[in-house]
Design a protein around this motif. Sequence first.
Motif, short mmCIF file in Angstrom:
data_model
loop_
_atom_site.label_atom_id
_atom_site.label_comp_id
_atom_site.label_asym_id
_atom_site.label_seq_id
_atom_site.Cartn_x
_atom_site.Cartn_y
_atom_site.Cartn_z
N LEU A 48 39.44 29.03 20.19
CA LEU A 48 39.28 27.38 21.43
C LEU A 48 38.00 27.58 21.93
N PRO A 49 37.95 27.87 23.15
CA PRO A 49 36.76 28.36 24.16
C PRO A 49 35.77 27.38 23.86
N LEU A 50 35.22 28.34 22.10
CA LEU A 50 34.04 27.00 21.76
C LEU A 50 34.87 26.09 21.45
N THR A 51 35.20 25.83 21.11
CA THR A 51 35.23 24.02 20.80
C THR A 51 35.40 23.03 21.73
N ILE A 52 36.28 24.10 23.20
CA ILE A 52 36.67 22.88 24.47
C ILE A 52 34.69 23.15 24.47
N ALA A 53 33.82 24.61 24.49
CA ALA A 53 32.86 24.19 25.74
C ALA A 53 31.93 22.66 24.51
N GLU A 54 32.23 23.15 23.55
CA GLU A 54 30.66 21.93 22.46
C GLU A 54 31.84 20.81 23.07
N GLN A 55 32.91 20.28 22.70
CA GLN A 55 33.12 19.66 22.90
C GLN A 55 32.91 18.97 24.89
N LEU A 56 33.28 19.38 25.43
CA LEU A 56 32.75 18.92 26.99
C LEU A 56 32.12 18.80 27.33
N GLY A 57 30.80 19.63 26.69
CA GLY A 57 29.14 19.38 26.35
C GLY A 57 28.39 20.73 27.24
N TYR A 58 29.43 21.73 27.78
CA TYR A 58 29.07 23.33 28.54
C TYR A 58 27.50 23.03 28.08
N PHE A 59 27.37 23.57 27.30
CA PHE A 59 26.45 24.16 26.06
C PHE A 59 25.23 23.23 26.63
N GLN A 247 22.31 34.26 28.16
CA GLN A 247 23.39 34.23 30.34
C GLN A 247 24.20 32.42 30.19
N ALA A 248 22.54 31.48 29.49
CA ALA A 248 23.45 30.33 29.49
C ALA A 248 24.84 30.03 28.64
N LEU A 249 25.45 30.76 27.21
CA LEU A 249 26.06 30.38 26.63
C LEU A 249 27.25 30.93 26.94
N THR A 250 27.00 32.13 27.69
CA THR A 250 27.74 32.97 28.84
C THR A 250 28.68 31.09 29.56
N ASN A 251 28.08 31.12 30.14
CA ASN A 251 28.20 30.06 31.19
C ASN A 251 29.21 29.10 31.10
N ALA A 252 29.00 28.43 30.13
CA ALA A 252 29.39 27.78 29.06
C ALA A 252 30.94 27.73 28.74
#
Length: 346
Positions: A48-59, A247-252
Amino acid sequence: MKFTRRTIIAAAAAGTFAMMAPGMSTAFAAEKTDITIAVGGKSLYYYLPLTIAEQLGYFKDEGLNVKIVDFQGGSRALQAVVGGSADVVSGAFEHTISMQAKKQAMTAFVLQGRAPQLAMVVSTKKMPNYKQLSDLKGKKIGVTAPGSSSQMVANYILAKGGLGPKDVAFIGVGSSSGAVAALRSGQIDALINLDPVVTLLTRNGDAKVVADTRKVAESESFFGGTLPAGCLYAPTSFVEKNPKAVQALTNAIVRADEWLSKATPEDVAKVVPESYLMGNRDVYLAGFEGNREALSPDGKFPEGCANISLNALKTVNDKIDPAKIDLSKVYTNKFVEEALKKYPAK
């Protein structure tokens, strides 16, 4: 001062750059901005964290253009990275250990789950008189796939009932509608699986839970501590060559972990794709609530977790020689520690 067309354009560009979101500075620093992440079962709460990072534009906030490719199972997601068609895996932590045993170094760099989120259920039709784990002797138990994390966890649960892997028959049934159909049709007597499968079966009365690693305390009682679950990992060479991208992936993911630690089930349902609800919003909401505590609140790998994972892995892979495994190299917290400076937990 004479303002030429060139100086006006330059000034405008500088102003645009200054107005960009703080996270966007990573776009100009990361060694690689186009990144493909392979995952096996993206709609599961496990990821789920992967989807949230994607859907909320964190990446995107971190300057990354992330493509997520969904596979049928974590082993196939891993194969995609080994084969070079993906850069990073969103998958089970223990793969970093099994791959090191095969002389293919992998490093996990941010945690998504601090418990396996797997529950063992028995069929109320096939085993109406079930009382204890030892009753499963000689029974057919469905797992997501042979040799998978689900089978590994099942071995630990069965051991609590005095049973070994050879005392039951493991059958691969997947982690979606196929698993539900296998139990309802009587092809299997019991099942170890993830949500929403487990919640769907128990809500409808088709099964009852007999062991539950969605609960952190129960999971730790089985394994003697934290068994790390879903995480982002990649070939060690990729991590070493692309530290700013990692690092950018981790931040997201850290932002997503933190968001999920505070979100209500309704908040989550509004963010995930409609297909995740499987046509039953109430089941999805209940499933999230049941899995919430198993998700990592901050992305950090707890001390000693790799050793616990190794001990569990040995139950399904007797070819692994612990003496030849360097657990200090299968994960790192350095990227998470930096991410928490940028996005401190509140």
